[in-house]
Design a protein around this motif. Structure first.
Motif, PDB file in Angstrom:
ATOM      1  N   LEU A  70      21.677  34.029   0.483  1.00  0.00           N
ATOM      2  CA  LEU A  70      21.350  32.761   1.147  1.00  0.00           C
ATOM      3  C   LEU A  70      20.204  32.947   2.138  1.00  0.00           C
ATOM      4  CD1 LEU A  70      24.795  31.049   1.852  1.00  0.00           C
ATOM      5  CD2 LEU A  70      23.161  30.575   0.029  1.00  0.00           C
ATOM      6  N   LEU A 108      21.349  18.547   5.930  1.00  0.00           N
ATOM      7  CA  LEU A 108      22.204  19.336   6.812  1.00  0.00           C
ATOM      8  C   LEU A 108      21.942  19.055   8.287  1.00  0.00           C
ATOM      9  CD1 LEU A 108      21.961  22.822   5.021  1.00  0.00           C
ATOM     10  CD2 LEU A 108      23.687  21.056   4.694  1.00  0.00           C
ATOM     11  N   LEU A 157      28.809  29.999   6.108  1.00  0.00           N
ATOM     12  CA  LEU A 157      29.227  29.495   4.800  1.00  0.00           C
ATOM     13  C   LEU A 157      29.395  30.664   3.833  1.00  0.00           C
ATOM     14  CD1 LEU A 157      29.668  26.855   3.161  1.00  0.00           C
ATOM     15  CD2 LEU A 157      27.257  27.024   2.485  1.00  0.00           C
ATOM     16  N   TRP A 203      24.903  21.708  14.693  1.00  0.00           N
ATOM     17  CA  TRP A 203      24.946  22.889  13.821  1.00  0.00           C
ATOM     18  C   TRP A 203      26.109  23.779  14.227  1.00  0.00           C
ATOM     19  CZ3 TRP A 203      22.133  23.222   9.543  1.00  0.00           C
ATOM     20  CH2 TRP A 203      22.172  24.421   8.826  1.00  0.00           C
ATOM     21  N   PRO A 204      26.894  24.220  13.287  1.00  0.00           N
ATOM     22  CA  PRO A 204      26.789  24.036  11.837  1.00  0.00           C
ATOM     23  C   PRO A 204      27.250  22.655  11.389  1.00  0.00           C
ATOM     24  CG  PRO A 204      28.689  25.386  12.375  1.00  0.00           C
ATOM     25  CD  PRO A 204      27.978  25.164  13.659  1.00  0.00           C
ATOM     26  N   THR A 222      25.930  36.124   1.407  1.00  0.00           N
ATOM     27  CA  THR A 222      25.261  35.803   2.677  1.00  0.00           C
ATOM     28  C   THR A 222      23.821  36.304   2.678  1.00  0.00           C
ATOM     29  OG1 THR A 222      27.376  35.923   3.836  1.00  0.00           O
ATOM     30  CG2 THR A 222      25.397  36.122   5.164  1.00  0.00           C
ATOM     31  N   LEU A 252      22.989  30.067   8.036  1.00  0.00           N
ATOM     32  CA  LEU A 252      23.990  29.734   7.031  1.00  0.00           C
ATOM     33  C   LEU A 252      25.037  30.835   6.859  1.00  0.00           C
ATOM     34  CD1 LEU A 252      21.759  28.151   4.250  1.00  0.00           C
ATOM     35  CD2 LEU A 252      23.308  26.965   5.811  1.00  0.00           C
ATOM     36  N   TRP A 259      23.832  32.272  14.519  1.00  0.00           N
ATOM     37  CA  TRP A 259      24.268  31.378  13.439  1.00  0.00           C
ATOM     38  C   TRP A 259      24.412  29.939  13.933  1.00  0.00           C
ATOM     39  CZ3 TRP A 259      29.133  28.985  13.652  1.00  0.00           C
ATOM     40  CH2 TRP A 259      29.974  29.405  14.693  1.00  0.00           C
ATOM     41  N   LEU A 310      15.426  24.572   5.254  1.00  0.00           N
ATOM     42  CA  LEU A 310      16.749  23.972   5.165  1.00  0.00           C
ATOM     43  C   LEU A 310      16.648  22.534   4.677  1.00  0.00           C
ATOM     44  CD1 LEU A 310      18.625  25.215   8.359  1.00  0.00           C
ATOM     45  CD2 LEU A 310      18.876  26.015   6.017  1.00  0.00           C
ATOM     46  N   ARG A 332      16.592  31.132   1.727  1.00  0.00           N
ATOM     47  CA  ARG A 332      16.050  30.323   2.824  1.00  0.00           C
ATOM     48  C   ARG A 332      14.593  30.693   3.091  1.00  0.00           C
ATOM     49  NH1 ARG A 332      17.315  28.805   8.250  1.00  0.00           N
ATOM     50  NH2 ARG A 332      15.416  27.842   9.067  1.00  0.00           N
ATOM     51  N   LEU A 364      21.338  22.983  -0.222  1.00  0.00           N
ATOM     52  CA  LEU A 364      21.230  23.647   1.076  1.00  0.00           C
ATOM     53  C   LEU A 364      19.807  23.843   1.546  1.00  0.00           C
ATOM     54  CD1 LEU A 364      23.905  26.488   0.609  1.00  0.00           C
ATOM     55  CD2 LEU A 364      24.212  24.252   1.674  1.00  0.00           C
TER      56      LEU A 364
END
Length: 973
Positions: free
Chosen positions: A749, A642, A719, A648-649, A746, A716, A707, A638, A753, A596
């Motif tokens: 993540l 991706l 997810l 996106w997403p 969450t 993210l 998001w 990122l 990031r 990711l």
């Protein structure tokens, strides 16, 4: 028109003239003098004797006033003149006779000491021995009764024998010669006064109405209450069977009690022979006193059922159908009579009602935890929305949750407090036990013959206290049939009934329920033994075995979940959740970061079709075609994989497959066996399909669509990781608890990031091989860049270390150690009396939820911490925006003169946020009563103590502002 609008003109009057005018009017009024006036004595010696003589002489010389006698009533004239009645034809003779009557009365004064005469003393037959008083209540009985008799409307005189014979029927609730039942007021009323509004009076020979009413009232009260209870019994018998067996058991107890009371009342004096006898005098006061105990018993029963004598039918209390309030009402009533020290017969009768009414309910509660039998559950199934849905396991999980929700959590008031706390958990534990391990010995028949019953006699109480076998209860036989002859065949003896002629009395049916109650009353102790001095202590001893079984059931299920080595081992599931949803496993964390995120210091886009496939990654590891010049901004941190579709997403089959391989490849291979194969635990073996990534729909709109932007820190948030615990372990890993894990996932993540973005920034600004010289002409801006980079890296690394070490590890490790303590205590077969032990699986589930609450609080993610949590999130956003600006400068999409003010503005905002964050954290730490300020690692009892939620914020404050650098001065560029 003007006169209609404006009032007429009035001249101005002087106030002095008005005062003079009214003063003159006041002078003209007559003077007020007092009604009672005493003249002033003359200023000379007074002679009272002479003044009295002069006054007497003046009164003697006055003319005589004519004598006007008052008119006599007819009954007074009859008594006064006896047979000589004054003639009405000649008024002069009548006037002369009346005058003579008053003169004789004034001169006779028979038995009179006062000057007040009543009409009774005016008759010539009045005796001289009369009591010298003017009050009727102090005269002889005949005189007083005659006076009261004259003012009464409906009077019925009876003798003692007639009245007692009638009252013998009244006390049984049957209408008699003198009293009939009024169905409207539900009371016995005197014959002849029902419905006419008159006040009827029964007079005993030689007694007035007050004494007669006092003697009769006790018998009428007994009969009224007996009849009211019979009517209640009739209504209870007509209730529906849906209301449960308790209400019908109460009706049976009431029927037995009424039969018992009727037998007592029938045997009370006087008997029919005594009433019929004319020789002996009936002791009325002794008979009246004999019924006092019966009246007190019926008053207590009427109060229990809400049928008090003073209530009207519309004021009756309605008996509840539910067994919990109904049995609580009976028990509370019994407890009040124990406190009042009521007669033993009252306490014994109410105890008998409680015993019979609660027997079925107590047995049902015992069966609900497998004591004395197994409960029967009705399957709870939900309708399928799709006809092609065949996931049976999901349906069973929903049925289990619905079944646990239907378990009753309210119990009667006579259940001890410890039992009230243990029963709901034991009932739910039995449901889980039957699913988790249906062949467990505890679920078989060791306690099939066990039962719970009330203990009233001293023999039963001592046996229960010492753990001995209780004596058998007396069995009541509803019928008494003659025993079969020895010559009759046992199998065919039951058909002997059909050989009798029609009309023959085959069986002599005898109701022995009242004899059972009588025996219970005779054996009931007058006071509780010293072992159980109160009714609450007696209830605790009664339900001791039920309490022990409930505790055993809950502890056994708990040991199954935390001590079994199979797939139901809760500790193994906790380690799996921590490893994946909290990123504690290094293998999973590194693979997830590689999938990711990216810490490359150069913008790159993979243009190979299906570049996220596992096969291409294995074939060309680390070698990807790159396109350095892209049109979209660089989402620093990122993974470029991706962003290859520029949408996106990045949802699609490739992403799902790639993330699936991340889970599979990171699972532990297990221990190697002798034959060279690897053997993994059952929990890890099933984790391949229990763990999985999922995509959720997030809200859109103004301020809610971050998001959808890959440059945002919430990029993210769509997810998340899902986990399906085995059945029935979802009690310990509920959807609410999983939601808390997912919130932490969450947040982690987002943190990862920002960490990867900072690593990319370091590569861009330090690695000569891949980086350009940033700000070559603006030396001050380059210093600010390096300073900002250092400060941001220190903050993010401190926050990351705090989250994984203190917030997660500081709470999770003590919780796992606490589970290990429970495993050792349960395996040693000793009672778990430790303070850090769990009593049942539901307490364990609460502690598991509290563990996640502490972790969320330590990370400022609770809903009540939204303000300080937003400050922390904004600080991370500023760091990410800083890396994106430097990334755009590194790509050459903006010039250094354009990037310099942006970096300066972001640095000033970041310093402001950090200053605010440290101030808020200090305020929270100062408000916390915890002693964690004294040391970073706290130990309790030789074991590490949990860092907690708000208590852990001290560690965060120390990490980000150890030397008060942020709080001492305001940092500007």
């Amino acid at each position: 028109m003007d006169s209609a609008i404006w009032p007429p003109f009035e001249p101005i009057i002087d106030a002095q003239d008005v005062f003079a005018h009214y003063h003159q009017k006041l002078q003209d009024l007559p003077r007020l003098v007092p009604r009672l006036f005493v003249p002033v004595l003359e200023n000379k010696p007074q002679n009272p004797i002479m003044e009295s003589l002069k006054l007497e002489a003046a009164n003697t010389s006055l003319p005589k006033r004519p004598f006007v006698p008052p008119k006599l009533p007819e009954e007074l004239a009859a008594l006064a003149f006896d047979a000589l009645k004054p003639p009405r034809r000649n008024p002069e003779d009548a006037q002369r006779s009346i005058q003579q009557f008053w003169m004789e009365a004034a001169t006779r004064k028979l038995g009179v000491r006062s000057g007040i005469l009543s009409w009774d003393r005016l008759r010539r037959t009045h005796t001289d021995k009369a009591v010298p008083t003017v009050f009727l209540s102090e005269q002889e009985e005949l005189v007083y009764s005659s006076a009261r008799y004259h003012g009464m409307e409906s009077i019925l005189s009876v003798n003692h024998r007639e009245l007692l014979l009638s009252l013998k029927s009244t006390v049984l609730g049957i209408s008699s010669q003198f009293h009939v039942w009024d169905s409207i007021s539900e009371r016995f009323a005197q014959v002849g006064t029902l419905g006419n509004g008159k006040r009827g009076v029964l007079l005993l020979d030689g007694k007035d109405d007050v004494i007669s009413a006092s003697l009769i009232s006790r018998f009428v009260t007994i009969g009224t209450l007996t009849r009211r209870l019979e009517l209640l019994l009739s209504s209870l018998r007509t209730r529906s069977a849906r209301e449960g067996p308790t209400i019908h058991a109460l009706a049976h107890s009431l029927s037995t009690t009424l039969n018992f009371i009727r037998e007592i009342l029938s045997s009370c004096p006087p008997t029919v022979d005594e009433v019929a006898s004319t020789t002996d005098a009936l002791p009325l006061s002794a008979i009246w006193t004999h019924y006092a105990a019966n009246e007190e018993l019926l008053v207590a029963l009427a109060e229990l059922y809400g049928r008090d004598y003073g209530l009207r039918p519309d004021e009756y209390n309605v008996l509840e159908s539910s067994p919990v309030p109904l049995l609580s009402r009976i028990y509370d009533h019994l407890a009040r009579h124990f406190e009042r020290q009521s007669p033993p017969i009252i306490r014994a009768t109410i105890a008998y009602i409680l015993k019979n009414a609660s027997q079925g309910y107590i047995q049902q509660v015992a069966h609900s935890i497998g004591f004395g039998g197994q409960p029967t559950y009705k399957p709870v199934k939900k309708e399928r929305k799709d006809q092609y849905e065949f996931e049976e396991e999901e349906e069973e999980e929903e049925d289990l949750l619905d079944l646990l929700d239907t378990i009753e959590t309210s119990f009667p008031s006579f259940f001890p407090l410890k039992l009230l706390q243990a029963l709901p958990a034991a009932q739910k534990s039995l449901v889980l036990f039957r699913i988790a391990q249906p062949d467990h010995p505890l679920l078989r028949s060791p306690t099939a013959k066990a039962s719970v019953r009330w203990l009233w006699t001293e023999e039963e109480i001592l046996a229960a206290w010492n753990g001995c076998i209780l004596p058998e209860e007396p069995i009541a036989h509803s019928s008494a049939a003659p025993p079969p002859s020895p010559s009759a065949v046992p199998e065919l003896s039951i058909f002997k009934l059909f050989n009798l002629e029609p009309g023959t009395k085959a069986i002599d049916v005898q109701d022995s329920s009242s004899s059972t109650l009588r025996k219970f009353v005779d054996m009931f102790p007058s006071s509780l033994p010293p072992i159980t001095p109160t009714l609450a202590e007696l209830a605790s001893l009664t339900f001791k075995d039920l309490m022990q079984h409930a505790s055993t059931l809950s502890s056994t299920l708990l040991s199954l979940f935390i001590g079994s080595p199979g797939k139901l081992n809760f500790r193994s599931h906790l380690i799996l959740l921590r490893s994946y949803l909290l990123l504690a496993a290094p293998s999973f964390k590194s693979r997830l970061l590689n999938a990711l995120f990216s810490d490359a210091g150069e913008y790159e886009v993979d243009i190979t079709p299906h570049s996220m496939s596992l096969r291409l990654l294995r074939r060309h590891p680390g070698k990807r075609p790159k396109e350095k010049e892209g049109k979209q901004p660089w989402a620093v941190g990122l993974s470029p994989n991706l962003l290859e579709r520029e949408t996106w997403p990045p949802v699609g089959a490739d992403l799902s497959f790639f993330l699936r391989t991340v889970i599979v490849d990171s699972l532990d291979q297990g221990k190697e066996t002798e034959d060279g194969t690897f053997e993994r635990e059952d929990v890890v073996e099933e984790a391949e399909w229990r763990l999985g990534f999922a995509i959720r729909d997030l809200p859109t709109g103004a301020g809610k669509d971050k998001w959808l932007d890959p440059l945002s820190i919430e990029a993210l948030d769509f997810l998340y990781m899902d986990y399906k615990p085995p059945h029935p372990l979802e009690i310990l890993i509920s959807p609410e608890i999983l939601a808390k894990y997912q919130r932490m996932f969450t947040f982690l993540l987002r943190l990862q990031r920002v960490e990867c973005a900072l690593k990319s920034l370091f590569r861009m600004s330090t690695h000569r091989a891949i980086a350009k010289f940033l700000f070559p002409t603006l030396a001050q801006s380059r210093k600010l860049l390096l300073h900002f980079r250092f400060v941001a890296q220190a903050f993010v690394s401190s926050l990351s270390g705090y989250v994984f070490d203190t917030a997660i590890g500081g709470n999770f490790d003590p919780f796992l150690a606490r589970l290990s303590v429970n495993v050792s205590s349960t395996s040693s077969s000793e009672p778990n009396d430790r303070d850090d032990g769990f009593s049942d699986v539901f307490e364990l589930a609460q502690c598991h939820s509290a563990l996640l609450d502490d972790i969320l609080s330590a990370c400022l993610l609770r809903s009540g911490q939204r303000g300080v949590g937003d400050i922390l999130r904004h600080a991370l956003e500023l760091v990410l925006e800083f890396t994106i600006v430097v990334g755009e400068l590194h790509r050459g999409r903006i010039e250094e003169y354009q990037a310099a003010p942006l970096v300066e503005e972001l640095f000033n905002k970041f310093c402001t946020k950090m200053t605010t964050l440290t101030k808020v954290l200090k305020g929270l730490v100062d408000k916390s009563p915890s002693s964690s300020k004294l040391s970073l690692e706290a130990y309790f009892g030789g074991r590490r103590r949990s860092t907690g939620g708000l208590d852990a914020l001290y560690h965060l404050l120390v990490r980000i502002d150890l030397t008060d650098w942020w709080s001492k001065s305001t940092k500007t560029a």
